[in-house]
Scaffold this active site. Structure first.
Site, PDB file in Angstrom:
ATOM      1  N   GLU A 175     -13.625  -3.480   5.561  1.00 18.96           N
ATOM      2  CA  GLU A 175     -13.412  -2.034   5.781  1.00 18.96           C
ATOM      3  C   GLU A 175     -14.677  -1.355   6.291  1.00 18.96           C
ATOM      4  O   GLU A 175     -15.143  -0.358   5.739  1.00 18.96           O
ATOM      5  CB  GLU A 175     -12.929  -1.359   4.496  1.00 18.96           C
ATOM      6  CG  GLU A 175     -11.490  -1.708   4.145  1.00 18.96           C
ATOM      7  CD  GLU A 175     -10.931  -0.911   2.974  1.00 18.96           C
ATOM      8  OE1 GLU A 175     -11.705  -0.335   2.198  1.00 18.96           O
ATOM      9  OE2 GLU A 175      -9.690  -0.885   2.832  1.00 18.96           O
ATOM     10  N   GLU A 373      -4.725  -6.432   3.250  1.00 20.57           N
ATOM     11  CA  GLU A 373      -4.625  -5.643   2.019  1.00 20.57           C
ATOM     12  C   GLU A 373      -3.496  -4.647   2.179  1.00 20.57           C
ATOM     13  O   GLU A 373      -3.355  -4.021   3.225  1.00 20.57           O
ATOM     14  CB  GLU A 373      -5.903  -4.827   1.730  1.00 20.57           C
ATOM     15  CG  GLU A 373      -7.055  -5.627   1.226  1.00 20.57           C
ATOM     16  CD  GLU A 373      -8.256  -4.752   0.858  1.00 20.57           C
ATOM     17  OE1 GLU A 373      -8.057  -3.612   0.383  1.00 20.57           O
ATOM     18  OE2 GLU A 373      -9.385  -5.218   1.054  1.00 20.57           O
TER      19      GLU A 373
HETATM   20  P1  P53 Z   1      -9.135   0.799  -5.250  1.00 20.78           P
HETATM   21  C1  P53 Z   1     -11.072   3.430  -0.277  1.00 20.78           C
HETATM   22  C2  P53 Z   1      -9.950   3.720   0.469  1.00 20.78           C
HETATM   23  C3  P53 Z   1      -9.074   2.716   0.821  1.00 20.78           C
HETATM   24  C4  P53 Z   1      -9.326   1.421   0.440  1.00 20.78           C
HETATM   25  O1  P53 Z   1      -8.876   0.416  -3.720  1.00 20.78           O
HETATM   26  C5  P53 Z   1     -10.442   1.133  -0.280  1.00 20.78           C
HETATM   27  C6  P53 Z   1     -11.324   2.133  -0.644  1.00 20.78           C
HETATM   28  C7  P53 Z   1     -12.518   1.830  -1.452  1.00 20.78           C
HETATM   29  O2  P53 Z   1     -12.231   2.060  -2.788  1.00 20.78           O
HETATM   30  O3  P53 Z   1     -10.803  -0.090  -0.645  1.00 20.78           O
HETATM   31  C8  P53 Z   1     -10.030  -1.221  -0.426  1.00 20.78           C
HETATM   32  O4  P53 Z   1      -9.663  -0.416  -5.913  1.00 20.78           O
HETATM   33  C9  P53 Z   1     -10.997  -2.329  -0.679  1.00 20.78           C
HETATM   34  C10 P53 Z   1     -10.792  -3.016  -1.988  1.00 20.78           C
HETATM   35  C11 P53 Z   1     -10.196  -2.043  -2.989  1.00 20.78           C
HETATM   36  C12 P53 Z   1      -8.821  -1.649  -2.496  1.00 20.78           C
HETATM   37  O5  P53 Z   1      -8.896  -1.083  -1.205  1.00 20.78           O
HETATM   38  O6  P53 Z   1     -10.126   1.908  -5.190  1.00 20.78           O
HETATM   39  O7  P53 Z   1     -11.115  -3.244   0.377  1.00 20.78           O
HETATM   40  O8  P53 Z   1     -12.023  -3.555  -2.392  1.00 20.78           O
HETATM   41  O9  P53 Z   1     -10.147  -2.532  -4.285  1.00 20.78           O
HETATM   42  C13 P53 Z   1      -8.083  -0.704  -3.410  1.00 20.78           C
HETATM   43  O10 P53 Z   1      -7.810   1.208  -5.815  1.00 20.78           O
END
Ligand code: P53
Length: 474
Positions: A175, A373
């Site tokens: 990201e 993801e």
């Molecule tokens: P969490 C921000 C916005 C979108 C995705 O996020 C993001 C983030 C950073 O927090 O992160 C990605 O755990 C990232 C993962 C993360 C996942 O999305 O905040 O690549 O490491 O855990 C979900 O709910």
């Protein structure tokens, strides 16, 4: 046209969010190791080193470092074709600037990859997922410094060589575009940077981003030399932007925000900066260190595919005082979209946004896509040894449906789909355990209590059937 026969159904995680064992086998301190626990609306603190009396959830996480043999068996039972994780840079180079790698760290990933391959699961690897060595922050100012390019490419070369026969799909920086927000959290997790009072955060973003892009392009070239069969991708957070109204100002604003979200992809796939950004950077006279040699490297190190995360879309209106550039990073007018429901953490739920983004990427870049993801963070409750999580399967099914439409109706070339946090882990944004994504439950809560036992949720059997039917049975 349907999904590929060898479609990579998988699950995604990141080293720092599940391994724990933050000092085992000679591991060094990473930038994730100095982030405390937060909550929804309570930001994680970034402390000056590891301080006594603070709760740092990534230090122990779900202790995958010691539990991986049983976890990988469960993933095998689930029928995964691939497992996306990252290599903790600090296990290989504890400080980041050593000449010689740490053998114990390399051995850990050999053992993990062997265990996965024995279950028929191929590892898909991110080189840098929010976990650079903290020493590089202290000693070099992290990605403010051009020297980081050399440290990163050395790390990349070592792991490409070591795992050349075990890993085919790689991604460079996770990201990488999050830092466009200019948010303290995102600049830290992406680049190890906490802007000082006399620094311009936007300039830092462009400079650090540029060095990362050069490092990424060099890594692509190194990887292809080591094994021409490697598929090396970029990794971006895909967040489609919708105009809040049909007003041309709002439509142009949404379009500019899309351009701004994806300039990293422009460079990584097209091998050059987009005109609008080169023009904007020059108009702003940021005085960036971008050399002709760098531009040549960028042109020669383009990626093989786009890896992306998709969670939600965003809706924007133009500001009353919109500048001529329409670039207002960090102060865009994001508005609520009344057509979209949200999760407890206020993340919008918009399955069609996934199809929209897949079409947009395909038209613009003409390379294969890999959804690395997607998922729904929610609280789960265990009742009589069961977790009923229909909200999770509904979210995933709705997104898989749109993903299939993009392939079957729109001709998008898609490599695979790896839902986020296939086993419960530490949230990156909040540091919580109770914001869960997994189909496997892990008994640990936000306060760190729990015996770490693993439990299959209802969504486990559902996802196994999705995989077994190659996406037909949702
Ligand atoms: P969490 C921000 C916005 C979108 C995705 O996020 C993001 C983030 C950073 O927090 O992160 C990605 O755990 C990232 C993962 C993360 C996942 O999305 O905040 O690549 O490491 O855990 C979900 O709910």
């Amino acid at each position: 046209m349907g999904l590929r026969k060898d479609f990579l159904w998988g699950g995604a995680v990141a080293a720092h969010q599940l391994e724990g064992a933050w000092q085992a086998g000679g591991k060094g301190v990473s930038i994730a190791d100095v982030m405390t626990v937060g909550a929804h609306g309570v930001p994680r603190q970034i402390t000056a080193g590891v301080l006594p009396g603070k709760n740092y959830p990534n230090h122990t996480a779900i202790d995958f470092y010691h539990h991986y043999p049983e976890d990988v068996k469960l993933l095998g039972e689930l029928g995964l074709k691939c497992f996306r994780t990252s290599i903790a840079w600090t296990r290989i180079f504890p400080n980041g600037d050593e000449d010689q790698p740490n053998e114990a760290g390399l051995q850990f990933y050999d053992d993990l990859f062997d265990a996965l391959l024995a279950q028929g699961i191929q590892p898909v690897i991110t080189l840098s997922h929010f976990e650079m060595p903290y020493h590089l922050v202290e000693a070099y100012g992290a990605w403010r410094s051009r020297q980081l390019i050399g440290f990163f490419t050395h790390f990349a070369e070592v792991v490409f060589n070591r795992y050349r026969d075990k890993v085919k799909y790689w991604m460079t920086f996770n990201e990488i575009n999050n830092q466009n927000s200019l948010d303290v959290y995102d600049l830290w997790t992406n680049s190890g940077i906490k802007p000082q009072a006399d620094e311009n955060a936007e300039r830092l973003l462009y400079q650090a981003g540029h060095y990362e892009l050069v490092a990424s392009a060099l890594a692509v070239q190194i990887g292809h030399r080591i094994n021409p069969d490697f598929q090396i991708g970029c990794m971006v957070n895909m967040r489609p932007v919708y105009p809040a109204s049909p007003a041309p100002q709002d439509v142009f604003k949404a379009s500019r925000m899309m351009q701004a979200n994806y300039w990293f992809v422009d460079v990584q796939v097209n091998g050059r900066y987009p005109n609008w950004l080169a023009c904007y950077q020059s108009n702003q006279a940021f005085g960036l260190d971008i050399t002709q040699e760098d531009l040549d490297v960028l042109a020669q190190g383009t990626v093989d595919y786009i890896g992306f995360s998709y969670y939600r879309s965003e809706t924007v209106s133009a500001r009353a005082d919109e500048p001529a550039s329409y670039v207002t990073l960090g102060s865009n007018h994001i508005v609520e979209n009344s057509k979209i429901e949200t999760s407890e953490w206020d993340w919008g739920i918009d399955p069609i946004g996934l199809r929209y983004g897949m079409n947009w990427f395909t038209d613009r870049y003409h390379v294969p896509l890999f959804i690395v993801e997607n998922g729904f963070g929610a609280r789960d409750t265990v009742e009589d040894g069961r977790v009923h999580d229909p909200y999770r399967t509904q979210y995933l099914a709705a997104h898989i449906k749109q993903m299939k439409l993009a392939v079957e109706q729109d001709g998008v070339d898609l490599i695979g789909y790896t839902p986020w946090g296939i086993i419960d882990l530490v949230s990156a944004g909040t540091g919580q355990m109770d914001k869960r994504y997994g189909v496997i439950y892990v008994n640990k809560n936000d306060a760190g209590a729990g015996d770490l036992s693993r439990l299959k949720k209802d969504s486990f059997a559902w996802y196994r059937q999705v995989i077994a039917s190659n996406g037909d049975q949702l």
